[in-house]
Write an enzyme that holds these catalytic residues in place. Structure first.
Site: not given
Ligand code: GLP
Length: 244
Positions: A63, A132, A134, A139
């Protein structure tokens, strides 16, 4: 899924490095998927210290932030260059990073997918996990079959990554990320996590329901996953079959 639990982040890094070295010994021109963040750093340290020849390896980063100027020290292109390309002695240009400075980001995403296919796919994908759930910058809510695309960063992610910026407001709001489907196409996944702050999400990802609410739970769908944890990150797993 193979879960290995080690005493420290450094020991976990060494164990993960052995997985990478096995892959490269079998296939010197292996295509590796590289993650950024702090989780893979002990792995990259161990690989750099091994002194082995990785010069035939090719790679793809997961990413990149949208909106940072080229060469920005916080950009993942810069981090991959300093932590991976230089330290492992890879020839310049052999690790691609999504082109988040492209005028047409959707076209850049499609080209990235094509480049991975043209390389024959990823042999071994290194992954971290966000608090979280990811993976890369997928996400919560990301489709389990999503492909490389532009994503909005969750506020939780921006807060976590603010440590790399002078102020939280400077953390970009968007990124270009491989999708969960892209990641699941890799032939072998290597997930690394350490620290007590990751224990809850590691347990949800590996032993909870497979759901877009926890993107890393998609790893349960893959036939070949190696998970390397330190004891703190493994603390909330039940029945791993690994002696404590
Ligand atoms: C970052 C990256 C991910 C990384 C994750 C965890 O934002 N985009 O690829 O795995 O968050 O980061 P860390 O390893 O620093 O906890």
């Amino acid at each position: 899924m193979t879960v290995r639990i080690l005493d420290s982040p450094a020991a976990a890094g060494a164990a993960a490095a052995a997985v990478v070295r096995d892959c490269v010994q079998d296939k010197p021109d292996a295509v590796l998927g590289f993650a950024t963040g702090s989780s893979p750093l002990p792995l990259y340290n161990a690989l750099a210290e091994s002194g082995e020849d990785f010069s035939g390896v090719r790679g793809f980063a997961l990413d990149e932030y949208v909106g940072l100027p080229p060469g920005d020290p916080r950009s993942y292109a810069t981090v991959i260059n300093s932590e991976v390309v230089e330290r492992l002695g890879l020839p310049q240009g052999t690790v691609r990073v999504p082109d988040a400075a492209a005028a047409d980001l959707d076209a850049a995403a499609r080209e990235y997918e094509q480049a991975i296919r043209d390389a024959g796919g990823v042999d071994l994908q290194i992954l971290g996990i966000g608090h979280n759930g990811h993976v890369a910058f997928n996400e919560p809510g990301s489709a389990l079959d999503s492909r490389t695309r532009v994503e909005e960063l969750a506020e939780r992610t921006r807060r976590a990554n603010a440590r790399f910026f002078d102020s939280p407001d400077e953390v970009p709001t968007r990124c270009l990320t491989q999708g969960l489907g892209t990641i699941l196409d890799a032939r072998h996944l290597l997930l690394i996590a350490h620290g007590a702050d990751k224990a809850e999400i590691v347990a949800r990802a590996l032993q909870g329901p497979v759901t877009p609410d926890c993107p890393a739970s998609a790893l349960q769908l893959h036939p070949r996953v190696t998970v390397v944890l330190d004891r703190a990150a493994a603390a909330k797993l039940t029945d791993t079959g690994t002696p404590a």
